[in-house]
Design a protein around this motif. Structure first.
Motif, PDB file in Angstrom:
ATOM      1  N   UNK A 191       0.847  -7.841  -5.803  1.00 32.26           N
ATOM      2  CA  UNK A 191       0.496  -7.912  -4.383  1.00 32.26           C
ATOM      3  C   UNK A 191       1.624  -7.500  -3.442  1.00 32.26           C
ATOM      4  N   UNK A 192       2.863  -7.547  -3.908  1.00 26.83           N
ATOM      5  CA  UNK A 192       3.993  -7.240  -3.029  1.00 26.83           C
ATOM      6  C   UNK A 192       4.667  -5.932  -3.437  1.00 26.83           C
ATOM      7  N   UNK A 193       4.990  -5.139  -2.425  1.00 24.06           N
ATOM      8  CA  UNK A 193       5.800  -3.939  -2.607  1.00 24.06           C
ATOM      9  C   UNK A 193       6.956  -3.972  -1.607  1.00 24.06           C
TER      10      UNK A 193
ATOM     11  N   UNK B 160       4.304  -6.564   6.355  1.00 22.32           N
ATOM     12  CA  UNK B 160       4.108  -7.935   6.826  1.00 22.32           C
ATOM     13  C   UNK B 160       5.403  -8.575   7.314  1.00 22.32           C
ATOM     14  N   UNK B 161       6.557  -8.126   6.831  1.00 20.69           N
ATOM     15  CA  UNK B 161       7.825  -8.672   7.310  1.00 20.69           C
ATOM     16  C   UNK B 161       8.913  -7.628   7.116  1.00 20.69           C
TER      17      UNK B 161
ATOM     18  N   UNK C 206      -6.343  -2.548  -2.079  1.00 28.56           N
ATOM     19  CA  UNK C 206      -5.633  -1.326  -2.446  1.00 28.56           C
ATOM     20  C   UNK C 206      -4.849  -0.725  -1.273  1.00 28.56           C
ATOM     21  N   UNK C 207      -4.777  -1.446  -0.166  1.00 24.29           N
ATOM     22  CA  UNK C 207      -4.063  -0.956   1.017  1.00 24.29           C
ATOM     23  C   UNK C 207      -2.931  -1.917   1.344  1.00 24.29           C
TER      24      UNK C 207
ATOM     25  N   UNK D  48       8.593  -5.715   3.471  1.00 21.85           N
ATOM     26  CA  UNK D  48       7.671  -6.156   2.431  1.00 21.85           C
ATOM     27  C   UNK D  48       6.262  -5.744   2.838  1.00 21.85           C
ATOM     28  N   UNK D  49       5.526  -5.155   1.895  1.00 22.77           N
ATOM     29  CA  UNK D  49       4.149  -4.740   2.142  1.00 22.77           C
ATOM     30  C   UNK D  49       3.220  -5.571   1.264  1.00 22.77           C
ATOM     31  N   UNK D  50       2.040  -5.875   1.821  1.00 21.38           N
ATOM     32  CA  UNK D  50       1.094  -6.783   1.171  1.00 21.38           C
ATOM     33  C   UNK D  50      -0.312  -6.391   1.618  1.00 21.38           C
ATOM     34  N   UNK D  51      -1.320  -6.514   0.764  1.00 25.65           N
ATOM     35  CA  UNK D  51      -2.679  -6.126   1.158  1.00 25.65           C
ATOM     36  C   UNK D  51      -3.346  -7.160   2.069  1.00 25.65           C
TER      37      UNK D  51
END
Length: 475
Positions: A55-57, A126-127, A121-122, A113-116
Protein backbone atom coordinates in the motif's frame (compact mmCIF):
# COMPACT_ATOMS: atom_id res chain seq x y z
CA UNK A 1 18.17 -5.12 19.01
CA UNK A 2 15.33 -4.14 16.69
CA UNK A 3 15.79 -0.71 15.17
CA UNK A 4 13.40 1.88 16.60
CA UNK A 5 13.07 5.14 18.52
CA UNK A 6 15.60 4.01 21.15
CA UNK A 7 18.15 3.42 18.38
CA UNK A 8 17.71 6.94 17.00
CA UNK A 9 17.78 8.37 20.54
CA UNK A 10 21.22 6.86 21.11
CA UNK A 11 22.46 8.61 17.96
CA UNK A 12 20.84 11.89 19.03
CA UNK A 13 22.35 11.67 22.51
CA UNK A 14 25.85 11.15 21.11
CA UNK A 15 25.35 13.94 18.58
CA UNK A 16 24.29 16.37 21.33
CA UNK A 17 27.68 15.89 23.00
CA UNK A 18 29.41 17.20 19.87
CA UNK A 19 29.55 20.76 18.51
CA UNK A 20 26.85 21.56 15.95
CA UNK A 21 27.91 21.23 12.32
CA UNK A 22 25.68 22.99 9.77
CA UNK A 23 24.50 20.82 6.87
CA UNK A 24 26.64 20.91 3.75
CA UNK A 25 25.01 23.02 1.10
CA UNK A 26 24.48 21.79 -2.45
CA UNK A 27 26.31 23.55 -5.32
CA UNK A 28 25.31 27.12 -6.16
CA UNK A 29 23.77 26.38 -9.53
CA UNK A 30 21.29 23.96 -7.91
CA UNK A 31 20.39 26.44 -5.16
CA UNK A 32 19.87 29.19 -7.74
CA UNK A 33 17.34 27.34 -9.89
CA UNK A 34 14.30 29.43 -10.75
CA UNK A 35 10.83 28.33 -9.70
CA UNK A 36 10.02 27.17 -13.25
CA UNK A 37 13.32 25.30 -13.58
CA UNK A 38 12.81 23.48 -10.31
CA UNK A 39 9.17 22.68 -11.08
CA UNK A 40 10.36 20.95 -14.27
CA UNK A 41 12.34 18.43 -12.20
CA UNK A 42 10.05 15.50 -11.41
CA UNK A 43 10.55 12.17 -9.74
CA UNK A 44 9.69 9.25 -12.02
CA UNK A 45 6.82 7.37 -10.27
CA UNK A 46 7.76 4.21 -12.17
CA UNK A 47 10.89 4.12 -9.98
CA UNK A 48 9.12 4.56 -6.65
CA UNK A 49 10.59 2.68 -3.73
CA UNK A 50 8.47 -0.42 -2.89
CA UNK A 51 6.57 -0.16 -6.16
CA UNK A 52 4.19 -3.15 -6.42
CA UNK A 53 5.15 -4.18 -2.89
CA UNK A 54 2.06 -3.01 -0.98
CA UNK A 55 0.00 0.00 0.00
CA UNK A 56 2.90 2.41 0.53
CA UNK A 57 5.36 3.78 -2.01
CA UNK A 58 8.16 6.31 -1.52
CA UNK A 59 8.98 9.06 -4.01
CA UNK A 60 12.08 11.17 -3.47
CA UNK A 61 12.50 14.96 -3.70
CA UNK A 62 15.32 16.64 -5.62
CA UNK A 63 17.39 19.41 -3.97
CA UNK A 64 17.11 22.92 -5.36
CA UNK A 65 15.29 26.24 -4.94
CA UNK A 66 14.10 26.21 -1.28
CA UNK A 67 15.92 22.95 -0.50
CA UNK A 68 19.59 23.87 -0.30
CA UNK A 69 21.03 20.72 1.30
CA UNK A 70 20.58 16.97 1.11
CA UNK A 71 19.45 14.64 3.89
CA UNK A 72 20.31 11.01 4.47
CA UNK A 73 17.45 8.58 3.83
CA UNK A 74 17.73 4.97 4.95
CA UNK A 75 15.49 2.01 4.19
CA UNK A 76 14.79 -0.49 6.96
CA UNK A 77 13.38 -3.89 6.02
CA UNK A 78 13.84 -7.58 6.84
CA UNK A 79 17.32 -7.59 5.30
CA UNK A 80 18.56 -4.76 7.52
CA UNK A 81 19.25 -1.06 6.98
CA UNK A 82 20.66 0.44 3.79
CA UNK A 83 20.98 3.93 2.45
CA UNK A 84 18.67 5.00 -0.39
CA UNK A 85 21.02 5.85 -3.24
CA UNK A 86 20.54 9.02 -5.26
CA UNK A 87 20.69 8.93 -9.05
CA UNK A 88 19.75 11.59 -11.61
CA UNK A 89 18.07 8.73 -13.52
CA UNK A 90 15.35 8.70 -10.85
CA UNK A 91 14.16 12.08 -12.15
CA UNK A 92 13.07 13.71 -15.36
CA UNK A 93 14.40 17.22 -15.97
CA UNK A 94 11.92 18.50 -18.55
CA UNK A 95 13.15 21.49 -20.54
CA UNK A 96 16.19 21.93 -18.30
CA UNK A 97 19.57 21.43 -20.01
CA UNK A 98 21.66 20.66 -16.93
CA UNK A 99 20.78 17.02 -16.24
CA UNK A 100 24.31 15.91 -17.16
CA UNK A 101 25.74 18.34 -14.56
CA UNK A 102 23.86 16.84 -11.61
CA UNK A 103 26.38 15.12 -9.27
CA UNK A 104 25.84 11.38 -8.97
CA UNK A 105 26.07 11.66 -5.16
CA UNK A 106 23.86 14.77 -4.78
CA UNK A 107 21.41 13.16 -2.37
CA UNK A 108 17.74 13.82 -1.72
CA UNK A 109 16.04 16.87 -0.18
CA UNK A 110 13.27 14.72 1.30
CA UNK A 111 10.53 12.31 0.28
CA UNK A 112 6.81 11.79 -0.23
CA UNK A 113 4.76 8.81 0.85
CA UNK A 114 2.10 7.68 -1.63
CA UNK A 115 -0.93 5.58 -0.70
CA UNK A 116 -4.13 4.53 -2.53
CA UNK A 117 -6.63 6.97 -1.02
CA UNK A 118 -9.29 6.44 -3.71
CA UNK A 119 -8.52 3.42 -5.91
CA UNK A 120 -6.34 0.45 -5.01
CA UNK A 121 -4.21 0.88 -8.14
CA UNK A 122 -3.81 4.67 -7.88
CA UNK A 123 -1.19 6.04 -5.50
CA UNK A 124 -1.75 9.52 -4.05
CA UNK A 125 0.70 11.69 -2.12
CA UNK A 126 -0.39 11.67 1.53
CA UNK A 127 2.57 13.14 3.44
CA UNK A 128 5.74 15.04 2.51
CA UNK A 129 8.90 15.48 4.59
CA UNK A 130 11.10 18.23 3.10
CA UNK A 131 12.83 21.38 4.30
CA UNK A 132 14.13 21.95 7.86
CA UNK A 133 11.79 19.92 10.11
CA UNK A 134 8.63 20.56 8.06
CA UNK A 135 6.12 17.92 7.03
CA UNK A 136 2.70 18.23 5.39
CA UNK A 137 -0.11 15.72 5.07
CA UNK A 138 -3.56 15.41 3.53
CA UNK A 139 -6.55 13.17 3.96
CA UNK A 140 -9.08 12.07 1.40
CA UNK A 141 -10.59 14.87 -0.74
CA UNK A 142 -8.02 17.45 0.42
CA UNK A 143 -5.16 19.38 -1.17
CA UNK A 144 -1.89 20.25 0.55
CA UNK A 145 -1.96 23.36 2.73
CA UNK A 146 -0.57 24.02 6.19
CA UNK A 147 2.55 22.31 7.57
CA UNK A 148 3.59 20.72 10.83
CA UNK A 149 7.16 20.96 12.15
CA UNK A 150 9.29 18.81 14.34
CA UNK A 151 10.11 21.67 16.67
CA UNK A 152 10.06 25.46 17.00
CA UNK A 153 12.83 27.31 18.83
CA UNK A 154 12.61 31.00 19.86
CA UNK A 155 9.94 31.81 17.27
CA UNK A 156 8.99 35.49 17.29
CA UNK A 157 11.64 36.41 19.88
CA UNK A 158 13.99 39.41 19.39
CA UNK A 159 16.97 37.04 19.50
CA UNK A 160 15.82 35.47 16.23
CA UNK A 161 14.41 32.05 15.42
CA UNK A 162 16.45 28.87 15.23
CA UNK A 163 15.37 26.31 12.63
CA UNK A 164 16.12 22.69 13.55
CA UNK A 165 16.25 20.27 10.64
CA UNK A 166 15.85 16.55 10.09
CA UNK A 167 19.26 15.41 8.92
CA UNK A 168 18.53 11.68 8.61
CA UNK A 169 15.49 9.44 8.11
CA UNK A 170 14.81 5.72 8.43
CA UNK A 171 11.83 4.38 6.45
CA UNK A 172 10.45 1.16 7.89
CA UNK A 173 9.00 -1.02 5.16
CA UNK A 174 5.42 -1.97 6.04
CA UNK A 175 3.73 -5.29 5.29
CA UNK A 176 1.95 -5.53 1.93
CA UNK A 177 -1.56 -4.97 3.35
CA UNK A 178 -0.47 -2.50 6.05
CA UNK A 179 -2.48 0.69 6.42
CA UNK A 180 0.12 2.44 8.54
CA UNK A 181 3.82 3.11 8.20
CA UNK A 182 6.62 4.21 10.54
CA UNK A 183 9.20 6.86 9.80
CA UNK A 184 12.09 7.61 12.16
CA UNK A 185 14.04 10.86 12.02
CA UNK A 186 17.12 12.45 13.56
CA UNK A 187 16.78 16.18 14.30
CA UNK A 188 19.72 18.55 14.70
CA UNK A 189 20.23 22.24 15.48
CA UNK A 190 22.55 24.63 17.24
CA UNK A 191 20.80 24.10 20.58
CA UNK A 192 19.65 20.49 20.60
CA UNK A 193 19.19 17.15 18.89
CA UNK A 194 16.15 14.90 18.78
CA UNK A 195 14.90 11.42 17.96
CA UNK A 196 11.47 11.19 16.31
CA UNK A 197 9.03 8.43 15.48
CA UNK A 198 6.13 9.12 13.10
CA UNK A 199 3.33 6.58 12.65
CA UNK A 200 1.38 7.61 9.52
CA UNK A 201 -2.17 6.32 8.90
CA UNK A 202 -3.77 7.78 5.75
CA UNK A 203 -7.49 7.75 5.07
CA UNK A 204 -10.68 9.76 5.55
CA UNK A 205 -8.57 11.40 8.25
CA UNK A 206 -4.81 11.10 8.03
CA UNK A 207 -3.42 10.53 11.50
CA UNK A 208 0.23 11.04 12.43
CA UNK A 209 1.34 9.86 15.87
CA UNK A 210 4.51 11.63 16.95
CA UNK A 211 6.97 10.61 19.65
CA UNK A 212 10.00 12.79 20.32
CA UNK A 213 13.01 12.57 22.63
CA UNK A 214 15.09 15.76 22.79
CA UNK A 215 18.67 16.34 24.02
CA UNK A 216 19.87 19.90 24.66
CA UNK A 217 23.33 21.10 23.68
CA UNK A 218 22.62 24.39 25.41
CA UNK A 219 19.71 26.00 27.21
CA UNK A 220 16.82 26.87 24.89
CA UNK A 221 14.94 30.07 25.73
CA UNK A 222 11.61 28.96 24.26
CA UNK A 223 10.89 25.40 23.22
CA UNK A 224 7.87 25.09 20.90
CA UNK A 225 6.21 21.66 20.93
CA UNK A 226 3.97 20.36 18.10
CA UNK A 227 4.31 23.50 15.98
CA UNK A 228 1.92 24.18 13.11
CA UNK A 229 2.63 26.67 10.33
CA UNK A 230 0.08 28.16 7.97
CA UNK A 231 -0.73 31.11 5.70
CA UNK A 232 -3.25 33.91 6.20
CA UNK A 233 -3.25 36.79 3.74
CA UNK A 234 -6.75 38.20 4.20
CA UNK A 235 -10.28 37.09 5.09
CA UNK A 236 -13.76 38.49 5.62
CA UNK A 237 -12.81 40.57 8.66
CA UNK A 238 -11.29 43.29 6.46
CA UNK A 239 -11.91 44.45 2.88
CA UNK A 240 -9.89 42.52 0.31
CA UNK A 241 -6.93 44.34 -1.27
CA UNK A 242 -7.88 46.29 -4.39
CA UNK A 243 -5.21 44.48 -6.43
CA UNK A 244 -6.59 40.96 -5.73
CA UNK A 245 -9.73 39.51 -7.32
CA UNK A 246 -10.36 36.73 -4.78
CA UNK A 247 -12.72 37.26 -1.81
CA UNK A 248 -10.37 35.56 0.68
CA UNK A 249 -6.90 33.99 0.65
CA UNK A 250 -5.81 31.74 3.52
CA UNK A 251 -4.87 28.13 4.33
CA UNK A 252 -6.31 28.42 7.85
CA UNK A 253 -8.73 30.93 9.34
CA UNK A 254 -8.48 30.28 13.06
CA UNK A 255 -6.77 28.72 16.06
CA UNK A 256 -9.01 26.41 18.10
CA UNK A 257 -8.11 25.42 21.67
CA UNK A 258 -9.78 22.85 23.95
CA UNK A 259 -8.97 23.37 27.62
CA UNK A 260 -9.07 20.70 30.33
CA UNK A 261 -11.99 22.63 31.88
CA UNK A 262 -14.00 21.83 28.74
CA UNK A 263 -13.93 25.33 27.25
CA UNK A 264 -13.46 25.69 23.50
CA UNK A 265 -11.69 28.88 22.43
CA UNK A 266 -11.70 30.20 18.86
CA UNK A 267 -9.12 32.79 17.83
CA UNK A 268 -9.66 34.13 14.28
CA UNK A 269 -6.39 34.57 12.41
CA UNK A 270 -5.27 37.83 10.85
CA UNK A 271 -2.52 39.47 8.86
CA UNK A 272 -1.45 42.24 11.24
CA UNK A 273 0.40 45.42 10.38
CA UNK A 274 3.01 44.56 13.02
CA UNK A 275 4.18 41.27 14.50
CA UNK A 276 1.43 40.00 16.81
CA UNK A 277 2.06 37.40 19.52
CA UNK A 278 -0.66 35.90 21.73
CA UNK A 279 -0.36 33.49 24.66
CA UNK A 280 -3.04 31.20 26.10
CA UNK A 281 -2.17 29.78 29.53
CA UNK A 282 -3.51 26.24 30.07
CA UNK A 283 -3.20 23.29 32.40
CA UNK A 284 -3.17 19.96 30.56
CA UNK A 285 -4.74 21.04 27.27
CA UNK A 286 -7.03 18.55 25.55
CA UNK A 287 -6.11 19.79 22.09
CA UNK A 288 -5.33 22.69 19.79
CA UNK A 289 -5.00 23.25 16.07
CA UNK A 290 -5.15 25.51 13.05
CA UNK A 291 -8.43 25.10 11.17
CA UNK A 292 -9.87 26.08 7.81
CA UNK A 293 -13.52 26.45 8.81
CA UNK A 294 -14.72 28.29 5.73
CA UNK A 295 -15.15 25.49 3.17
CA UNK A 296 -17.27 27.26 0.59
CA UNK A 297 -15.70 27.58 -2.86
CA UNK A 298 -17.26 31.02 -3.40
CA UNK A 299 -15.32 32.34 -0.40
CA UNK A 300 -12.13 31.94 -2.47
CA UNK A 301 -13.15 31.52 -6.14
CA UNK A 302 -9.75 30.05 -6.98
CA UNK A 303 -9.78 26.99 -9.25
CA UNK A 304 -6.03 26.50 -8.92
CA UNK A 305 -5.36 26.75 -5.18
CA UNK A 306 -8.70 25.44 -3.82
CA UNK A 307 -8.25 26.90 -0.36
CA UNK A 308 -11.61 25.41 0.62
CA UNK A 309 -9.99 21.95 0.41
CA UNK A 310 -7.00 22.70 2.65
CA UNK A 311 -6.75 20.40 5.69
CA UNK A 312 -7.19 21.23 9.35
CA UNK A 313 -4.42 20.09 11.69
CA UNK A 314 -5.62 19.17 15.17
CA UNK A 315 -3.15 18.22 17.93
CA UNK A 316 -4.19 15.91 20.76
CA UNK A 317 -1.61 15.31 23.52
CA UNK A 318 -0.71 11.75 24.41
CA UNK A 319 -0.12 11.64 28.14
CA UNK A 320 -0.17 14.61 30.49
CA UNK A 321 1.36 17.85 29.22
CA UNK A 322 0.98 19.74 32.50
CA UNK A 323 0.98 23.51 32.65
CA UNK A 324 2.12 25.73 29.83
CA UNK A 325 1.01 28.08 27.10
CA UNK A 326 -0.17 27.89 23.54
CA UNK A 327 1.59 30.61 21.59
CA UNK A 328 0.21 32.11 18.40
CA UNK A 329 2.53 34.15 16.20
CA UNK A 330 1.03 36.21 13.36
CA UNK A 331 3.60 37.78 11.03
CA UNK A 332 2.79 40.61 8.60
CA UNK A 333 2.89 39.35 5.01
CA UNK A 334 2.28 40.76 1.54
CA UNK A 335 2.50 37.41 -0.26
CA UNK A 336 0.48 34.21 -0.07
CA UNK A 337 3.69 32.21 -0.59
CA UNK A 338 4.77 33.17 2.95
CA UNK A 339 3.74 30.95 5.84
CA UNK A 340 3.11 33.74 8.34
CA UNK A 341 1.14 31.90 11.04
CA UNK A 342 2.75 29.70 13.72
CA UNK A 343 1.10 28.01 16.72
CA UNK A 344 2.65 25.65 19.28
CA UNK A 345 2.75 24.52 22.90
CA UNK A 346 5.33 25.89 25.38
CA UNK A 347 5.68 23.65 28.47
CA UNK A 348 6.26 25.34 31.83
CA UNK A 349 8.09 22.35 33.28
CA UNK A 350 11.80 22.89 33.78
CA UNK A 351 14.08 20.69 31.71
CA UNK A 352 16.72 18.83 33.70
CA UNK A 353 20.27 19.23 32.42
CA UNK A 354 21.57 16.01 30.94
CA UNK A 355 18.12 14.42 30.84
CA UNK A 356 16.09 14.01 27.64
CA UNK A 357 12.77 15.80 27.23
CA UNK A 358 10.07 13.45 25.95
CA UNK A 359 6.72 14.28 24.39
CA UNK A 360 4.04 12.47 22.39
CA UNK A 361 0.98 13.65 20.49
CA UNK A 362 -1.31 12.87 17.56
CA UNK A 363 -1.95 15.14 14.59
CA UNK A 364 -5.30 14.79 12.84
CA UNK A 365 -5.17 16.06 9.27
CA UNK A 366 -8.87 16.28 8.45
CA UNK A 367 -11.61 18.44 6.99
CA UNK A 368 -13.96 18.04 9.94
CA UNK A 369 -14.07 20.44 12.86
CA UNK A 370 -13.11 18.67 16.13
CA UNK A 371 -15.89 20.58 17.91
CA UNK A 372 -19.18 18.68 18.04
CA UNK A 373 -21.67 19.77 15.40
CA UNK A 374 -24.26 20.57 18.06
CA UNK A 375 -22.00 23.20 19.63
CA UNK A 376 -22.13 26.79 18.51
CA UNK A 377 -19.02 27.74 16.61
CA UNK A 378 -17.83 31.01 15.10
CA UNK A 379 -18.22 31.05 11.33
CA UNK A 380 -17.31 34.67 10.59
CA UNK A 381 -15.76 37.69 12.28
CA UNK A 382 -16.16 41.12 10.71
CA UNK A 383 -14.68 44.41 11.84
CA UNK A 384 -15.92 47.84 10.78
CA UNK A 385 -16.15 51.44 11.92
CA UNK A 386 -18.41 52.29 14.82
CA UNK A 387 -20.85 55.16 15.15
CA UNK A 388 -18.03 57.44 16.33
CA UNK A 389 -14.54 57.85 14.90
CA UNK A 390 -12.77 56.22 17.85
CA UNK A 391 -15.15 53.22 18.07
CA UNK A 392 -15.10 49.90 16.22
CA UNK A 393 -18.03 47.67 15.34
CA UNK A 394 -17.63 43.90 15.80
CA UNK A 395 -19.98 41.43 14.08
CA UNK A 396 -19.69 37.70 14.87
CA UNK A 397 -21.74 34.88 13.34
CA UNK A 398 -22.30 31.67 15.31
CA UNK A 399 -23.76 28.43 13.94
CA UNK A 400 -24.60 25.03 15.44
CA UNK A 401 -27.46 22.56 15.41
CA UNK A 402 -28.41 23.27 19.02
CA UNK A 403 -28.77 27.02 18.56
CA UNK A 404 -30.39 26.53 15.15
CA UNK A 405 -33.30 24.77 16.83
CA UNK A 406 -34.01 27.76 19.06
CA UNK A 407 -36.78 30.16 18.03
CA UNK A 408 -35.99 33.82 17.40
CA UNK A 409 -37.76 34.64 20.68
CA UNK A 410 -35.35 32.56 22.78
CA UNK A 411 -33.59 34.64 25.47
CA UNK A 412 -30.12 34.23 23.93
CA UNK A 413 -27.63 36.60 25.51
CA UNK A 414 -23.94 37.39 24.96
CA UNK A 415 -21.30 37.34 27.66
CA UNK A 416 -18.68 39.86 26.52
CA UNK A 417 -15.34 40.66 28.16
CA UNK A 418 -13.42 43.78 27.17
CA UNK A 419 -9.77 44.23 28.11
CA UNK A 420 -8.32 46.91 30.33
CA UNK A 421 -9.23 50.51 29.43
CA UNK A 422 -11.66 49.41 26.70
CA UNK A 423 -15.30 50.48 26.56
CA UNK A 424 -18.24 48.34 25.43
CA UNK A 425 -21.39 49.62 23.76
CA UNK A 426 -24.57 48.48 21.97
CA UNK A 427 -24.38 44.70 22.43
CA UNK A 428 -27.05 42.96 20.38
CA UNK A 429 -27.88 39.30 19.68
CA UNK A 430 -30.41 38.21 17.07
CA UNK A 431 -31.39 35.11 15.17
CA UNK A 432 -29.88 34.92 11.67
CA UNK A 433 -32.87 34.06 9.49
CA UNK A 434 -30.61 33.13 6.56
CA UNK A 435 -28.24 30.64 8.23
CA UNK A 436 -30.35 29.62 11.21
CA UNK A 437 -27.50 30.65 13.49
CA UNK A 438 -27.19 33.72 15.71
CA UNK A 439 -25.38 36.99 15.19
CA UNK A 440 -23.68 39.01 17.89
CA UNK A 441 -22.78 42.64 17.24
CA UNK A 442 -21.34 45.26 19.55
CA UNK A 443 -19.12 48.32 19.52
CA UNK A 444 -15.91 48.94 21.45
CA UNK A 445 -13.72 51.94 22.11
CA UNK A 446 -10.13 50.67 22.39
CA UNK A 447 -7.47 52.51 24.40
CA UNK A 448 -5.54 54.91 22.19
CA UNK A 449 -2.53 53.28 20.54
CA UNK A 450 -2.95 49.98 22.39
CA UNK A 451 -4.31 46.56 21.35
CA UNK A 452 -7.51 45.43 23.04
CA UNK A 453 -8.31 41.84 24.04
CA UNK A 454 -11.93 40.79 23.54
CA UNK A 455 -13.86 37.63 24.47
CA UNK A 456 -17.47 36.65 23.90
CA UNK A 457 -19.78 33.64 23.95
CA UNK A 458 -23.52 33.02 23.75
CA UNK A 459 -25.79 31.51 26.37
CA UNK A 460 -29.48 30.70 26.70
CA UNK A 461 -30.21 31.34 30.36
CA UNK A 462 -27.88 28.83 32.12
CA UNK A 463 -27.09 26.86 28.97
CA UNK A 464 -23.82 27.81 27.24
CA UNK A 465 -24.50 27.68 23.50
CA UNK A 466 -21.15 28.44 21.91
CA UNK A 467 -17.40 28.30 22.06
CA UNK A 468 -15.56 31.36 23.31
CA UNK A 469 -14.62 33.87 20.65
CA UNK A 470 -11.24 35.47 21.45
CA UNK A 471 -9.81 38.38 19.49
CA UNK A 472 -7.07 40.99 19.71
CA UNK A 473 -8.18 44.28 18.19
CA UNK A 474 -5.26 46.19 16.71
CA UNK A 475 -4.86 49.90 17.53
Amino acid sequence: MRFGLDSVAEIAKSLAAEPFKPPRSVSDFIKQLTYDQYRDIRFDPAQSLWKDAGNFQVQFIHPGLYYDHAVTINVHDSTGIRRAAFSPKLFTYGKNKFADKIPADLGFAGFRLAYPLYNKDEYNHVIVFAGASYFRAVAKNEVFGLSARGLAIDTGLPSGEEFPYFKEFWLEKPAREAREMKVFALLDSQSLTGAYEFLVRPGERTLVDVKARLFERKKVTELGIAPLTSMFLYGEEKPRPAEDWRPEVHDSDGLLIHSSAGEWIWRPLGNPEKLRVSYFALDNPLGFGLLQRDRKFYSYEDLETHHELRPNAWITPIGSWGKGQIKLVEIPSQKETNDNIVAYWIPNSARVAGQPFEVAYRIHFQSEDPLEVSSGRVTATRIGNGDNDDWKRIVIDFEGSKMKSLPATAPVKAVISVGQDGQLGQPNVLKNSVTGGWRLSFQVKPPKGQPLELRAYLRNEKDILSETWSYQLEP
